[in-house]
Design an enzyme around this catalytic site. Structure first.
Site, PDB file in Angstrom:
ATOM      1  N   ARG A   1      49.578  26.886  -7.176  1.00  0.00           N
ATOM      2  CA  ARG A   1      48.284  27.180  -7.818  1.00  0.00           C
ATOM      3  C   ARG A   1      47.517  28.129  -6.922  1.00  0.00           C
ATOM      4  O   ARG A   1      47.298  27.841  -5.753  1.00  0.00           O
ATOM      5  CB  ARG A   1      47.468  25.904  -8.042  1.00  0.00           C
ATOM      6  CG  ARG A   1      46.352  26.087  -9.109  1.00  0.00           C
ATOM      7  CD  ARG A   1      45.416  24.889  -9.189  1.00  0.00           C
ATOM      8  NE  ARG A   1      44.624  24.800  -8.006  1.00  0.00           N
ATOM      9  CZ  ARG A   1      44.298  23.643  -7.391  1.00  0.00           C
ATOM     10  NH1 ARG A   1      44.687  22.499  -7.873  1.00  0.00           N
ATOM     11  NH2 ARG A   1      43.575  23.666  -6.303  1.00  0.00           N
TER      12      ARG A   1
ATOM     13  N   GLU B   1      45.094  20.878   4.198  1.00  0.00           N
ATOM     14  CA  GLU B   1      44.978  20.903   2.744  1.00  0.00           C
ATOM     15  C   GLU B   1      44.220  19.674   2.282  1.00  0.00           C
ATOM     16  O   GLU B   1      44.139  18.689   3.014  1.00  0.00           O
ATOM     17  CB  GLU B   1      46.371  20.871   2.099  1.00  0.00           C
ATOM     18  CG  GLU B   1      47.278  22.014   2.487  1.00  0.00           C
ATOM     19  CD  GLU B   1      46.722  23.351   2.077  1.00  0.00           C
ATOM     20  OE1 GLU B   1      46.085  23.435   1.012  1.00  0.00           O
ATOM     21  OE2 GLU B   1      46.901  24.318   2.835  1.00  0.00           O
ATOM     22  N   GLY B   2      43.692  19.743   1.061  1.00  0.00           N
ATOM     23  CA  GLY B   2      43.179  18.532   0.432  1.00  0.00           C
ATOM     24  C   GLY B   2      41.666  18.379   0.482  1.00  0.00           C
ATOM     25  O   GLY B   2      41.127  17.378   0.037  1.00  0.00           O
TER      26      GLY B   2
ATOM     27  N   ASN C   1      48.013  27.426  -3.039  1.00  0.00           N
ATOM     28  CA  ASN C   1      48.554  26.088  -2.785  1.00  0.00           C
ATOM     29  C   ASN C   1      50.041  26.041  -3.082  1.00  0.00           C
ATOM     30  O   ASN C   1      50.464  26.405  -4.183  1.00  0.00           O
ATOM     31  CB  ASN C   1      47.846  25.071  -3.684  1.00  0.00           C
ATOM     32  CG  ASN C   1      46.358  25.000  -3.397  1.00  0.00           C
ATOM     33  OD1 ASN C   1      45.939  24.407  -2.429  1.00  0.00           O
ATOM     34  ND2 ASN C   1      45.551  25.632  -4.246  1.00  0.00           N
TER      35      ASN C   1
ATOM     36  N   ARG D   1      37.459  24.506 -11.985  1.00  0.00           N
ATOM     37  CA  ARG D   1      36.739  23.436 -11.279  1.00  0.00           C
ATOM     38  C   ARG D   1      35.355  23.932 -10.973  1.00  0.00           C
ATOM     39  O   ARG D   1      35.182  25.075 -10.533  1.00  0.00           O
ATOM     40  CB  ARG D   1      37.435  23.125  -9.959  1.00  0.00           C
ATOM     41  CG  ARG D   1      38.277  21.904 -10.019  1.00  0.00           C
ATOM     42  CD  ARG D   1      38.900  21.611  -8.700  1.00  0.00           C
ATOM     43  NE  ARG D   1      39.350  22.813  -8.015  1.00  0.00           N
ATOM     44  CZ  ARG D   1      39.801  22.816  -6.765  1.00  0.00           C
ATOM     45  NH1 ARG D   1      39.848  21.712  -6.070  1.00  0.00           N
ATOM     46  NH2 ARG D   1      40.195  23.946  -6.218  1.00  0.00           N
TER      47      ARG D   1
ATOM     48  N   GLU E   1      42.366  30.346  -1.943  1.00  0.00           N
ATOM     49  CA  GLU E   1      43.582  29.928  -1.232  1.00  0.00           C
ATOM     50  C   GLU E   1      44.747  29.868  -2.196  1.00  0.00           C
ATOM     51  O   GLU E   1      44.573  29.866  -3.416  1.00  0.00           O
ATOM     52  CB  GLU E   1      43.396  28.576  -0.538  1.00  0.00           C
ATOM     53  CG  GLU E   1      43.253  27.424  -1.484  1.00  0.00           C
ATOM     54  CD  GLU E   1      43.633  26.072  -0.866  1.00  0.00           C
ATOM     55  OE1 GLU E   1      44.329  26.035   0.165  1.00  0.00           O
ATOM     56  OE2 GLU E   1      43.232  25.060  -1.441  1.00  0.00           O
TER      57      GLU E   1
ATOM     58  N   SER F   1      47.049  19.943  -7.551  1.00  0.00           N
ATOM     59  CA  SER F   1      46.767  18.904  -8.543  1.00  0.00           C
ATOM     60  C   SER F   1      45.977  19.425  -9.747  1.00  0.00           C
ATOM     61  O   SER F   1      45.651  20.597  -9.833  1.00  0.00           O
ATOM     62  CB  SER F   1      46.015  17.759  -7.865  1.00  0.00           C
ATOM     63  OG  SER F   1      44.915  18.262  -7.170  1.00  0.00           O
TER      64      SER F   1
ATOM     65  N   LYS G   1      47.062  28.502   5.601  1.00  0.00           N
ATOM     66  CA  LYS G   1      45.993  29.502   5.563  1.00  0.00           C
ATOM     67  C   LYS G   1      46.274  30.632   6.553  1.00  0.00           C
ATOM     68  O   LYS G   1      45.808  31.753   6.379  1.00  0.00           O
ATOM     69  CB  LYS G   1      44.663  28.809   5.807  1.00  0.00           C
ATOM     70  CG  LYS G   1      44.360  27.918   4.594  1.00  0.00           C
ATOM     71  CD  LYS G   1      43.206  26.995   4.730  1.00  0.00           C
ATOM     72  CE  LYS G   1      42.920  26.315   3.410  1.00  0.00           C
ATOM     73  NZ  LYS G   1      43.703  25.108   3.132  1.00  0.00           N
TER      74      LYS G   1
ATOM     75  N   LYS H   1      38.438  27.903   8.759  1.00  0.00           N
ATOM     76  CA  LYS H   1      39.390  26.937   8.172  1.00  0.00           C
ATOM     77  C   LYS H   1      40.510  26.586   9.148  1.00  0.00           C
ATOM     78  O   LYS H   1      41.151  27.477   9.684  1.00  0.00           O
ATOM     79  CB  LYS H   1      40.032  27.521   6.906  1.00  0.00           C
ATOM     80  CG  LYS H   1      39.055  27.883   5.815  1.00  0.00           C
ATOM     81  CD  LYS H   1      39.797  28.297   4.549  1.00  0.00           C
ATOM     82  CE  LYS H   1      38.833  28.717   3.467  1.00  0.00           C
ATOM     83  NZ  LYS H   1      39.545  29.086   2.225  1.00  0.00           N
TER      84      LYS H   1
HETATM   85  P1  ADP Z   1      41.561  23.056   0.860  1.00  0.00           P
HETATM   86  O1  ADP Z   1      42.966  23.372   1.205  1.00  0.00           O
HETATM   87  O2  ADP Z   1      40.989  21.984   1.684  1.00  0.00           O
HETATM   88  O3  ADP Z   1      41.397  22.860  -0.623  1.00  0.00           O
HETATM   89  P2  ADP Z   1      40.134  25.577   0.480  1.00  0.00           P
HETATM   90  O4  ADP Z   1      40.457  26.810   1.213  1.00  0.00           O
HETATM   91  O5  ADP Z   1      40.523  25.553  -0.949  1.00  0.00           O
HETATM   92  O6  ADP Z   1      40.740  24.346   1.299  1.00  0.00           O
HETATM   93  O7  ADP Z   1      38.572  25.317   0.612  1.00  0.00           O
HETATM   94  C1  ADP Z   1      37.943  24.203   0.001  1.00  0.00           C
HETATM   95  C2  ADP Z   1      36.767  24.656  -0.850  1.00  0.00           C
HETATM   96  O8  ADP Z   1      35.838  25.388  -0.049  1.00  0.00           O
HETATM   97  C3  ADP Z   1      37.135  25.596  -1.982  1.00  0.00           C
HETATM   98  O9  ADP Z   1      37.542  24.890  -3.119  1.00  0.00           O
HETATM   99  C4  ADP Z   1      35.833  26.363  -2.186  1.00  0.00           C
HETATM  100  O10 ADP Z   1      34.934  25.613  -2.980  1.00  0.00           O
HETATM  101  C5  ADP Z   1      35.277  26.461  -0.779  1.00  0.00           C
HETATM  102  N1  ADP Z   1      35.702  27.747  -0.174  1.00  0.00           N
HETATM  103  C6  ADP Z   1      36.785  27.952   0.592  1.00  0.00           C
HETATM  104  N2  ADP Z   1      36.894  29.255   0.961  1.00  0.00           N
HETATM  105  C7  ADP Z   1      35.842  29.893   0.422  1.00  0.00           C
HETATM  106  C8  ADP Z   1      35.371  31.249   0.447  1.00  0.00           C
HETATM  107  N3  ADP Z   1      36.014  32.213   1.116  1.00  0.00           N
HETATM  108  N4  ADP Z   1      34.237  31.540  -0.227  1.00  0.00           N
HETATM  109  C9  ADP Z   1      33.560  30.578  -0.901  1.00  0.00           C
HETATM  110  N5  ADP Z   1      33.947  29.292  -0.959  1.00  0.00           N
HETATM  111  C10 ADP Z   1      35.071  28.931  -0.308  1.00  0.00           C
HETATM  112 MG    MG Z   2      41.583  24.220  -2.134  1.00  0.00          MG
END
Ligand code: ADP
Ligand code: MG
Length: 510
Positions: A129, A404-405, A151, A486, A149, A156, A333, A400
């Site tokens: 995803r 994950e998660g 996945n 979402r 990101e 999920s 990442k 970051k």
């Molecule tokens: P995880 O693997 O924990 O899901 P993500 O990279 O998806 O990590 O980050 C979690 C959440 O943080 C994302 O769903 C988003 O809402 C927010 N986020 C992450 N990166 C960004 C970004 N570059 N700009 C804005 N929001 C972000």
């Molecule tokens: Mg995420």
């Protein structure tokens, strides 16, 4: 569409709450209740389910961005399948992340052990995803999607997302038509969304690619899961889709990751077939064709060495893994950062190494990147360290770790003190990413029977399924598999639905 999402009266809010609550329970748009709503002792037998938080209306989403995300998924599938085949590149990534990250270090050891004795299964399944937000710059040029990101493990909500699209479709044909403030300015443009069926089709493909069983037993699929999963109905929808197929008939079993070594064994022959004996029916044995992991993505799933032994046991087996360790590491990442770090003459893009496609699709992928920097001692890394330590500049960024998660990131002004609190030698295991700031949207979220109205931020995920052969490098199957929208309140940094901050939504294209 200027009156959209429609302004509703309190009575209409109550009515929509009733209708959505019942539709959701009737159609399995559900989770196990959070302990704050139903404490564990109030439901010792685990018989309760509750409606998933959803928006009252599908959020408006730019059609041009939706189409862009759908169009690029095939190239993303191919890209991550190719990166998974390049263990030299991934070894380099693991080295860059460094031993301060025990989790990635242990994970890589599993791959090295299996590589040493030789993999017996060369086929791999990816249920991917790719997550995006809409980016609108100040020049007034058309909005674009930017990737949050990618996945590669346990992505999920595919099971619940198609249901959410159906809920909003149902409301558009019934309840919305009766709202007082709805002008007849046009109908909603709701894209079809077959995420549950699409993901199941990916698993089915891998099941067929496995070929005939090599033992006297029937083939099966295992969903490897966490104990006490609250988001179980999301997974169940995929199971039911798979089991509903006539040809081939696919036996599907749920196995808690912690019970892997208890209920599975490897056949005693060089083929290392994975054999599963269902505890409820020990006289039956199955040969596992596909292991689909909805667990194993973070350190808490590996409380002790036996959990790592279980992962190794699966990795060396003949079952097709979704994902392999290599594909899991491809989803870090750090890999995303290496792909997205702005090109310089001395540091050209790695993308052309991984894509057989023409330069247009490489260009299309690049358009979805936002700037991401390493925090190492390279030129880009040193620049990023300056930004991350600056009390003003850091406000446009998120830091970051390789996790994950949800719930692991460090945002804006929290970045400089956080970096100060850890040894500088650990900094390279983090990446620094520009924040994407999508245009404001309004909506109402229904969560645990209560309405929350206000500004929201939407995140689009596109599912992709891919089956490939690590050895011949052939891509055997590559499909786009529906979408997820979402949505979270614009005051919240994290968007995970299961983590309790976000909610399920669908798109109306504008
Ligand atoms: P995880 O693997 O924990 O899901 P993500 O990279 O998806 O990590 O980050 C979690 C959440 O943080 C994302 O769903 C988003 O809402 C927010 N986020 C992450 N990166 C960004 C970004 N570059 N700009 C804005 N929001 C972000
Ligand atoms: Mg995420």
């Amino acid at each position: 569409m200027s009156d959209y999402p429609y302004e509703i009266t309190p009575t209409e809010g109550e009515r929509l709450t009733e209708v959505i609550k019942d539709w959701s329970l009737a159609h399995g748009l559900t989770v196990r209740p959070p302990p704050a709503i139903v404490p564990a002792e109030a439901d010792p037998a685990g018989i309760l389910a509750t409606a998933v938080p959803v928006t009252l209306f599908p959020s408006p989403f730019p059609r041009i961005c939706f189409d862009q995300a759908i169009a690029v998924q095939g190239a993303y599938n191919e890209l991550y399948a190719s990166i998974s085949q390049d263990d030299t590149f991934l070894a380099h990534i693991v080295k860059e992340i460094g031993d301060s990250d025990d989790f990635i270090t242990e994970l890589w050891k599993v791959h090295l052990r299996v590589k040493e004795e030789g993999y017996v299964q060369h086929k791999s399944l990816g249920l991917f995803r790719s997550d995006y937000m809409v980016h609108q710059d100040i020049t007034g040029s058309p909005p674009q999607i930017k990737q949050v990101e990618f996945n590669t493990i346990a992505a999920s909500f595919g099971g619940l997302s198609s249901q959410t699209s159906l809920l909003h479709k149902y409301l558009s044909l019934t309840e919305y038509l009766l709202l007082e403030n709805r002008t007849q300015s046009g109908s909603l443009q709701l894209p079809r969304n077959e995420s549950a069926a699409g993901l199941a089709a990916g698993i089915r493909h891998a099941f067929i690619e496995y070929g005939l069983p090599s033992t006297p037993y029937q083939k099966c699929v295992i969903f490897l899961v966490q104990g006490g999963e609250r988001n179980i109905f999301d997974q169940r929808h995929l199971e039911y889709e798979l089991q509903a197929l006539q040809e081939p008939q696919i036996p599907v079993f749920r196995l808690p990751f912690s019970e892997t070594l208890q209920h599975t064994a490897l056949a005693e022959n060089p083929g290392r077939q994975l054999l599963y004996r269902p505890p409820q029916s020990p006289s039956h044995t199955f040969e596992v064709a596909v292991v689909y992991m909805r667990c194993g993505y973070g350190p808490s799933d590996y409380p002790d060495q036996s959990a790592w032994e279980a992962r190794y046991h699966l990795e060396r087996s003949a079952a097709i893994k979704c994902p392999t360790v290599l594909t899991q590491v491809a989803g870090t990442k750090k890999v995303q950062q290496v792909l997205a770090t702005p090109e310089t003459p001395s540091n050209p893009s790695v993308l052309p190494r991984y894509l057989s496609r023409d330069s247009t699709s490489i260009f299309d992928l690049m358009k979805t990147f936002t700037n991401i920097y390493p925090l190492d001692e390279t030129e880009a890394g040193l620049r990023a360290r300056k930004i991350a330590s600056d009390p003003e500049l850091c406000k446009g960024y998120v830091l970051k770790p390789q996790r994950e998660g949800g719930g692991n990131n460090i945002y804006r002004s929290s970045i400089p003190p956080f970096l100060k609190s850890i040894p500088e030698s650990h900094w390279p295991s983090y990446i620094l990413m520009e924040l994407i700031t999508p245009p404001p949207v309004k909506n109402t979220i229904l969560r645990n029977g209560k309405l929350e109205h206000g500004g929201v931020i939407c995140e689009l995920g596109i599912y992709g399924t891919c089956v490939w052969d690590q050895q011949s490098r052939a891509i055997l199957h590559n499909e786009q598999a529906g979408y997820l929208l979402r949505t979270k309140g614009d005051q919240s940094e994290e968007g995970g639905v299961a983590a309790g901050f976000g909610c399920m939504d669908s798109c109306t294209l504008v």
